[in-house]
Design a protein around this motif. Structure first.
Motif, PDB file in Angstrom:
ATOM      1  N   MET A   1       0.820  -1.214   0.000  1.00 52.28           N
ATOM      2  CA  MET A   1       0.000   0.000   0.000  1.00 52.28           C
ATOM      3  C   MET A   1       0.854   1.264   0.000  1.00 52.28           C
ATOM      4  O   MET A   1       0.342   2.365   0.100  1.00 52.28           O
ATOM      5  CB  MET A   1      -0.910   0.011   1.222  1.00 52.28           C
ATOM      6  N   THR A   2       2.158   1.074  -0.091  1.00 52.93           N
ATOM      7  CA  THR A   2       3.089   2.203  -0.160  1.00 52.93           C
ATOM      8  C   THR A   2       3.577   2.317  -1.599  1.00 52.93           C
ATOM      9  O   THR A   2       4.156   1.375  -2.136  1.00 52.93           O
ATOM     10  CB  THR A   2       4.276   2.005   0.792  1.00 52.93           C
ATOM     11  N   ASN A   3       3.337   3.456  -2.223  1.00 52.19           N
ATOM     12  CA  ASN A   3       3.646   3.640  -3.629  1.00 52.19           C
ATOM     13  C   ASN A   3       5.129   3.932  -3.830  1.00 52.19           C
ATOM     14  O   ASN A   3       5.658   4.923  -3.319  1.00 52.19           O
ATOM     15  CB  ASN A   3       2.799   4.781  -4.194  1.00 52.19           C
ATOM     16  N   LEU A   4       5.797   3.058  -4.585  1.00 52.32           N
ATOM     17  CA  LEU A   4       7.244   3.160  -4.765  1.00 52.32           C
ATOM     18  C   LEU A   4       7.644   4.458  -5.464  1.00 52.32           C
ATOM     19  O   LEU A   4       8.638   5.096  -5.086  1.00 52.32           O
ATOM     20  CB  LEU A   4       7.743   1.950  -5.574  1.00 52.32           C
ATOM     21  N   GLU A   5       6.877   4.862  -6.455  1.00 46.24           N
ATOM     22  CA  GLU A   5       7.195   6.097  -7.179  1.00 46.24           C
ATOM     23  C   GLU A   5       7.115   7.303  -6.248  1.00 46.24           C
ATOM     24  O   GLU A   5       7.986   8.175  -6.261  1.00 46.24           O
ATOM     25  CB  GLU A   5       6.234   6.275  -8.363  1.00 46.24           C
ATOM     26  N   ARG A   6       6.067   7.348  -5.424  1.00 46.96           N
ATOM     27  CA  ARG A   6       5.931   8.458  -4.468  1.00 46.96           C
ATOM     28  C   ARG A   6       7.083   8.462  -3.465  1.00 46.96           C
ATOM     29  O   ARG A   6       7.630   9.517  -3.142  1.00 46.96           O
ATOM     30  CB  ARG A   6       4.587   8.353  -3.738  1.00 46.96           C
ATOM     31  N   VAL A   7       7.445   7.278  -2.980  1.00 42.51           N
ATOM     32  CA  VAL A   7       8.549   7.173  -2.024  1.00 42.51           C
ATOM     33  C   VAL A   7       9.823   7.732  -2.632  1.00 42.51           C
ATOM     34  O   VAL A   7      10.544   8.517  -2.002  1.00 42.51           O
ATOM     35  CB  VAL A   7       8.762   5.711  -1.587  1.00 42.51           C
ATOM     36  N   ALA A   8      10.110   7.346  -3.867  1.00 39.07           N
ATOM     37  CA  ALA A   8      11.325   7.804  -4.548  1.00 39.07           C
ATOM     38  C   ALA A   8      11.330   9.321  -4.711  1.00 39.07           C
ATOM     39  O   ALA A   8      12.347   9.990  -4.470  1.00 39.07           O
ATOM     40  CB  ALA A   8      11.449   7.116  -5.904  1.00 39.07           C
ATOM     41  N   LEU A   9      10.192   9.869  -5.110  1.00 36.18           N
ATOM     42  CA  LEU A   9      10.092  11.324  -5.294  1.00 36.18           C
ATOM     43  C   LEU A   9      10.272  12.071  -3.975  1.00 36.18           C
ATOM     44  O   LEU A   9      10.934  13.115  -3.918  1.00 36.18           O
ATOM     45  CB  LEU A   9       8.736  11.678  -5.906  1.00 36.18           C
ATOM     46  N   GLU A  10       9.684  11.536  -2.896  1.00 35.46           N
ATOM     47  CA  GLU A  10       9.800  12.201  -1.594  1.00 35.46           C
ATOM     48  C   GLU A  10      11.233  12.137  -1.069  1.00 35.46           C
ATOM     49  O   GLU A  10      11.740  13.115  -0.506  1.00 35.46           O
ATOM     50  CB  GLU A  10       8.815  11.581  -0.605  1.00 35.46           C
ATOM     51  N   ILE A  11      11.881  11.011  -1.239  1.00 32.72           N
ATOM     52  CA  ILE A  11      13.280  10.899  -0.813  1.00 32.72           C
ATOM     53  C   ILE A  11      14.140  11.889  -1.592  1.00 32.72           C
ATOM     54  O   ILE A  11      15.049  12.512  -1.037  1.00 32.72           O
ATOM     55  CB  ILE A  11      13.791   9.453  -1.001  1.00 32.72           C
ATOM     56  N   LYS A  12      13.830  12.046  -2.854  1.00 28.60           N
ATOM     57  CA  LYS A  12      14.606  12.942  -3.729  1.00 28.60           C
ATOM     58  C   LYS A  12      14.371  14.416  -3.416  1.00 28.60           C
ATOM     59  O   LYS A  12      15.313  15.223  -3.434  1.00 28.60           O
ATOM     60  CB  LYS A  12      14.237  12.653  -5.186  1.00 28.60           C
ATOM     61  N   ASP A  13      13.113  14.779  -3.090  1.00 29.84           N
ATOM     62  CA  ASP A  13      12.749  16.201  -3.037  1.00 29.84           C
ATOM     63  C   ASP A  13      12.378  16.753  -1.668  1.00 29.84           C
ATOM     64  O   ASP A  13      12.356  17.966  -1.486  1.00 29.84           O
ATOM     65  CB  ASP A  13      11.564  16.464  -3.985  1.00 29.84           C
ATOM     66  N   VAL A  14      12.050  15.890  -0.710  1.00 31.06           N
ATOM     67  CA  VAL A  14      11.546  16.371   0.585  1.00 31.06           C
ATOM     68  C   VAL A  14      12.647  16.326   1.639  1.00 31.06           C
ATOM     69  O   VAL A  14      13.287  15.288   1.856  1.00 31.06           O
ATOM     70  CB  VAL A  14      10.326  15.528   1.041  1.00 31.06           C
ATOM     71  N   GLY A  15      12.851  17.456   2.300  1.00 32.37           N
ATOM     72  CA  GLY A  15      13.945  17.586   3.263  1.00 32.37           C
ATOM     73  C   GLY A  15      13.886  16.600   4.423  1.00 32.37           C
ATOM     74  O   GLY A  15      14.924  16.241   4.985  1.00 32.37           O
ATOM     75  N   LEU A  16      12.683  16.167   4.786  1.00 33.43           N
ATOM     76  CA  LEU A  16      12.529  15.236   5.894  1.00 33.43           C
ATOM     77  C   LEU A  16      13.347  13.961   5.695  1.00 33.43           C
ATOM     78  O   LEU A  16      13.797  13.346   6.665  1.00 33.43           O
ATOM     79  CB  LEU A  16      11.044  14.875   6.056  1.00 33.43           C
ATOM     80  N   TYR A  17      13.557  13.602   4.427  1.00 37.39           N
ATOM     81  CA  TYR A  17      14.218  12.327   4.122  1.00 37.39           C
ATOM     82  C   TYR A  17      15.678  12.508   3.688  1.00 37.39           C
ATOM     83  O   TYR A  17      16.237  11.627   3.028  1.00 37.39           O
ATOM     84  CB  TYR A  17      13.428  11.589   3.035  1.00 37.39           C
ATOM     85  N   ASP A  18      16.295  13.612   4.076  1.00 40.42           N
ATOM     86  CA  ASP A  18      17.672  13.891   3.651  1.00 40.42           C
ATOM     87  C   ASP A  18      18.657  12.800   4.075  1.00 40.42           C
ATOM     88  O   ASP A  18      19.566  12.446   3.321  1.00 40.42           O
ATOM     89  CB  ASP A  18      18.142  15.244   4.195  1.00 40.42           C
ATOM     90  N   LEU A  19      18.486  12.272   5.288  1.00 38.40           N
ATOM     91  CA  LEU A  19      19.389  11.221   5.752  1.00 38.40           C
ATOM     92  C   LEU A  19      19.220   9.952   4.930  1.00 38.40           C
ATOM     93  O   LEU A  19      20.197   9.237   4.648  1.00 38.40           O
ATOM     94  CB  LEU A  19      19.151  10.925   7.240  1.00 38.40           C
TER      95      LEU A  19
END
Length: 203
Positions: free
Chosen positions: A1-19
């Protein structure tokens, strides 16, 4: 239920996932990574995917990237099964926090914070208020608070274990029901994806 494309985009663009992005860059061996490269790394390194999920739970963000099914156009068996799916999705979102390891939960942080405050208060009463004659009574209260905190922690740990298991059971059941609805042409799973969170601030 976790969308891989969304996860990749968030890791790439959202500061929360910088680590997490740094971990991805380390695996890739370069600083600039595309969405597609991140997706492949997430598949090949599930521990990084899990790190993303843990981060979300710690920040009260859901890993369930599916919206509830619109029931207005459904009838009969399709509608009844879709209702059950929606109920399950609501339950999953409600108990999702219990999938976090108890040792990393906010409950444990709160318990330790309270105990630190109690210890500070004990020292304050004994030293600053010159209550040395009462120190053993005060230490007794502190010891009692530790016992209470320990009992509460045990209770919460059991709760995390029970609800964590319930989450996995409902999660598996719901995925199966969604697949069955799609096979019966009741829904299209692709129409249910939520591709962006309103709670994120992009870097």
């Amino acid at each position: 239920m976790t969308n891989l494309e969304r996860v990749a985009l968030e890791i790439k663009d959202v500061g929360l996932y910088d680590l997490i992005l740094q971990d991805v860059q380390k695996v890739a061996g370069k600083n600039r990574v595309s969405k597609e490269e991140i997706e492949h790394i997430l598949i090949d390194h599930p521990e990084i995917f899990e790190e993303y999920k843990q981060t979300n739970i710690e920040y009260n963000l859901s890993n369930i990237h599916l919206k509830n099914i619109d029931l207005s156009s459904l009838k009969g068996v399709c509608k009844e099964k879709a209702k059950k799916v929606n109920t399950n999705l609501d339950t999953l979102r409600k108990i999702e926090k219990y999938t976090l390891d108890f040792e990393h939960s906010s409950v444990l942080v709160i318990i330790f914070s309270i105990e630190f405050f109690v210890l500070f208060s004990v020292q304050y009463f004994i030293v600053l208020l010159s209550l040395k004659a009462w120190q053993w009574y005060i230490y007794g209260v502190f010891a009692l608070s530790i016992i209470v905190a320990w009992q509460y922690a045990k209770k919460e740990k059991r709760k995390y274990k029970t609800l964590g298991a319930k989450y996995e059971e409902i999660y598996t059941q719901t995925l199966q029901m969604i697949d069955e609805l799609e096979e019966a042409n009741c829904i299209k799973k692709d129409d249910l994806w939520i591709m962006e969170s309103d709670e994120h601030i992009k870097a």
